[in-house]
Write a protein that holds these residues in place. Sequence first.
Motif, PDB file in Angstrom:
ATOM      1  N   LEU A  30       0.828  -1.200   0.000  1.00 30.03           N
ATOM      2  CA  LEU A  30       0.000   0.000   0.000  1.00 30.03           C
ATOM      3  C   LEU A  30       0.869   1.259   0.000  1.00 30.03           C
ATOM      4  O   LEU A  30       1.878   1.337   0.689  1.00 30.03           O
ATOM      5  CB  LEU A  30      -0.923   0.009   1.215  1.00 30.03           C
ATOM      6  N   THR A 133      -7.743   2.057  -1.109  1.00 32.55           N
ATOM      7  CA  THR A 133      -6.942   1.029  -0.454  1.00 32.55           C
ATOM      8  C   THR A 133      -7.378  -0.360  -0.889  1.00 32.55           C
ATOM      9  O   THR A 133      -6.538  -1.247  -1.134  1.00 32.55           O
ATOM     10  CB  THR A 133      -7.039   1.178   1.075  1.00 32.55           C
ATOM     11  N   GLN A 136      -5.851  -1.100  -4.154  1.00 31.48           N
ATOM     12  CA  GLN A 136      -4.439  -1.448  -4.031  1.00 31.48           C
ATOM     13  C   GLN A 136      -4.269  -2.873  -3.512  1.00 31.48           C
ATOM     14  O   GLN A 136      -3.369  -3.601  -3.956  1.00 31.48           O
ATOM     15  CB  GLN A 136      -3.728  -0.456  -3.123  1.00 31.48           C
ATOM     16  N   THR A 139      -4.453  -5.188  -6.309  1.00 32.05           N
ATOM     17  CA  THR A 139      -3.427  -5.073  -7.355  1.00 32.05           C
ATOM     18  C   THR A 139      -2.025  -5.207  -6.760  1.00 32.05           C
ATOM     19  O   THR A 139      -1.208  -4.289  -6.851  1.00 32.05           O
ATOM     20  CB  THR A 139      -3.568  -3.726  -8.090  1.00 32.05           C
ATOM     21  N   HIS A 189      -3.315   8.543  -4.552  1.00 33.29           N
ATOM     22  CA  HIS A 189      -2.271   8.613  -3.527  1.00 33.29           C
ATOM     23  C   HIS A 189      -2.781   9.287  -2.246  1.00 33.29           C
ATOM     24  O   HIS A 189      -2.004   9.608  -1.359  1.00 33.29           O
ATOM     25  CB  HIS A 189      -1.065   9.382  -4.056  1.00 33.29           C
ATOM     26  N   GLN A 524       4.005  -0.390  -7.226  1.00 27.69           N
ATOM     27  CA  GLN A 524       3.344   0.875  -7.531  1.00 27.69           C
ATOM     28  C   GLN A 524       3.552   1.241  -9.003  1.00 27.69           C
ATOM     29  O   GLN A 524       2.626   1.753  -9.653  1.00 27.69           O
ATOM     30  CB  GLN A 524       3.877   1.975  -6.608  1.00 27.69           C
ATOM     31  N   ARG A 527       1.113  -0.505 -11.131  1.00 26.16           N
ATOM     32  CA  ARG A 527      -0.194   0.176 -11.124  1.00 26.16           C
ATOM     33  C   ARG A 527      -0.153   1.376 -12.074  1.00 26.16           C
ATOM     34  O   ARG A 527      -1.118   1.637 -12.799  1.00 26.16           O
ATOM     35  CB  ARG A 527      -0.547   0.622  -9.709  1.00 26.16           C
TER      36      ARG A 527
END
Length: 780
Positions: A30, A133, A136, A139, A189, A524, A527
């Motif tokens: 995360l 969240t 995330q 993923t 973010h 990240q 993503r």
Amino acid sequence: MAELRTALVLGASILALSASAASAAPASSLVPLPASQEIIDQASPVAIAEGARIETPAGDADARAAADYLRDLTERTRGLGLRVASAGASPAVVFRRDPTVAGGPEAYDLRVEKGRVTISAAGGAGLFYGAVTTWQLMTPDAAKGPVSIPAQRIHDAPRFSWRGLMIDSARHYQSPAEIEHMIDWMALHKLNVLHWHLTDDQGWRLEIKKYPRLTEVGGWRVPAGAAAQADIDPATGKPRLYGGIYTQDQVRRIVAYAAARHVMIVPEIEMPGHALSAILAYPQLGSDGPAPAAIQSDAGVFPYLYNVDDKTFGFLGDVLTEVMDLFPGPFIHVGGDEAVKDQWKANPAIQARIKALGLKDEDALQSWFTHRMDDFIVAHGRRLIGWDEILEGGPLPASATVMSWHGVDGAVTAAKAGHDAVVSPAPVLYFDNTQARRPDEPPGRGYLVTLKDVYGFDPAPAGLSDDQRAHILGLQANLWTEHIRTDDRLTAMAFPRAAAVAEAGWSPQGRRDWLGFAARMPVQFERYHALGLPADPAALEVAVDQSPGDAVGQASVRLSTQLGLGQIRYTTDGSAPSPSSPAYASPLTVVLPSTLKAAAFADGAQVSPTAESKLDALSVLRRTSQQLQSCSGKLVLNLEDDGPPRGPRARFMVDVINPCWIYPEVDLGAISKLTVSVGQVPFNFQLGADRAKIPLHAPATANGELEVRLDRCDAPPIAVLPLPPARPGVELSTLSADLPKLSGRHALCLSFTAKSLDPMSVIDWVQLVPAASASAKAGS
């Protein structure tokens, strides 16, 4: 975009790493790290598959919006189609209102247990951030299809209420679509403030209906340089204009778009300085007569300030009335920075006004100016915020907020006086600074600010009591765009560094850890790729620095990564590196020619793209301007050529106050020749008194020369390379000269002669030619 190496990092190569990178991912992937996260090992994970249902409370618009956002993100990244409904059997994700969730309107609780994901929050923002969240958690890699989320409990709330990015649309215009893209990336973010810089010397982007000339004049300009002057618009027969404006209808749509993602937009209307664009439209607003329109393409600090008569304040009140109608948030930013007072000092009417008001000096006049605008803003139910120069000249208005960019001192001063403050210090949170010493990094300031530098910044200044620290609202990174002219470059300069800002603003200080953050970055970036976010990949990459070895036919190679994640492994036979390849521990000695490939590995998984460098006798002696040293480092910029008007342009690292470069540690006994690629850039910099300090060396020939000196920049030249005449359509020239036979290791100092500063000659790259290569070429 090839120029940012995105195809390398965010394309096929990183997707090929997905399966292995997932196995090396940290316990939490995360970003930002939540306030608390507890993995429940003994409980079963929750599976999310095609057609899974998301449940929202009936009639809860915030919950429905958050659920729709989660559904959209999931479809775009994992390719799963989820259903949103208020009722039904066996929901996989449940949104629920819970006024007992502690931590404020942005807080949420998230439970992954008992066969479902439950997101609870008191406020709509909390529900939204719980959705982010959850996405995330779905993923942890770049895989498509169903996903299994480990059982866990998360409680999350932000450390600071202001977690912002500033976008400067005055210097370079971004499309409304790009502004919305940036809002999307911010929301993912948990960044919640977009400070929108809409007016400055170089442009006035916001439609003001009562004063249409603000955008008619201030929305468009001819870019600097000969290439722009030669780019004739066939419709007008004049140089093509560059720019753009935001209509009030567009602004309302953008504000609504941001609000749906829980991003507050804070508009900035500059005053009393940075006012050239407004003064060009309405000259009576200025303090010293008409201003030349041509300098609107310059960068730097201009001397043009607003007048201080009642008509000017009437104009500013009219403008802010329309601004406040467009932007419903509590803050109105009035700038206040870099207001050079020379025109006020020279204006008899303004001097008389200072005397009549009983003020001490021009700084006190700016303080009075700020108080007058604060009265107007407060009367309309809003709060004034300005850069830390508003602290000068007198006490602040009672409700004024300070944005501290001269370090954190302004925030400390404000907080101790009982005022709210946002920390936004240069250089670490100025994202126009470069992220790596690469020739293909986006143009910007030459100061190096890496992802690790940003992550190391703590928004809570030392030396404050608990009560004073409560006045620190948060932090903000700034995207000044003097040198960032495209939308993709804007995003690349922001990300991934904005992820570090997000974690500094959201996560508890005690949970922040650079190595843990670095370990989450490969995921990240996956993503980012899935969403089409063109982040700058420099932090992930293996940097390869090559130089001549101790013996002829050898190279010394240094490998490094910004993240410092895992172990770098390499090959020199052209094969792909693997976990069993040699590990890099110290500078390598490589026999030339060779093809070196390198990548970082952690726990047997590749966590960086593969870097490839071809090494030969010439490559180890070639340096781009970004790899050379500045002689004095006064104002180093990574500038872009002014032409061609469309298509790729060369980039040059140059100190515009002392254009001088150093190539260090040259073994002159092994070198016979020097070849240099040079270009020219327009000198469009407002430097005030510093302009007169820039050295001009008289040329001996009509077009000037490049002079090469040994060790000292004031030594006699050992080589002089005459510059060719300027040729329309040719941006770069290549110069060559033999070097005298010398021995030992020396630094080469390179600088130009010139009759004037504009245009400024600059170095693109320097190639040293070894004696053996020159002899072989002569023999052939």
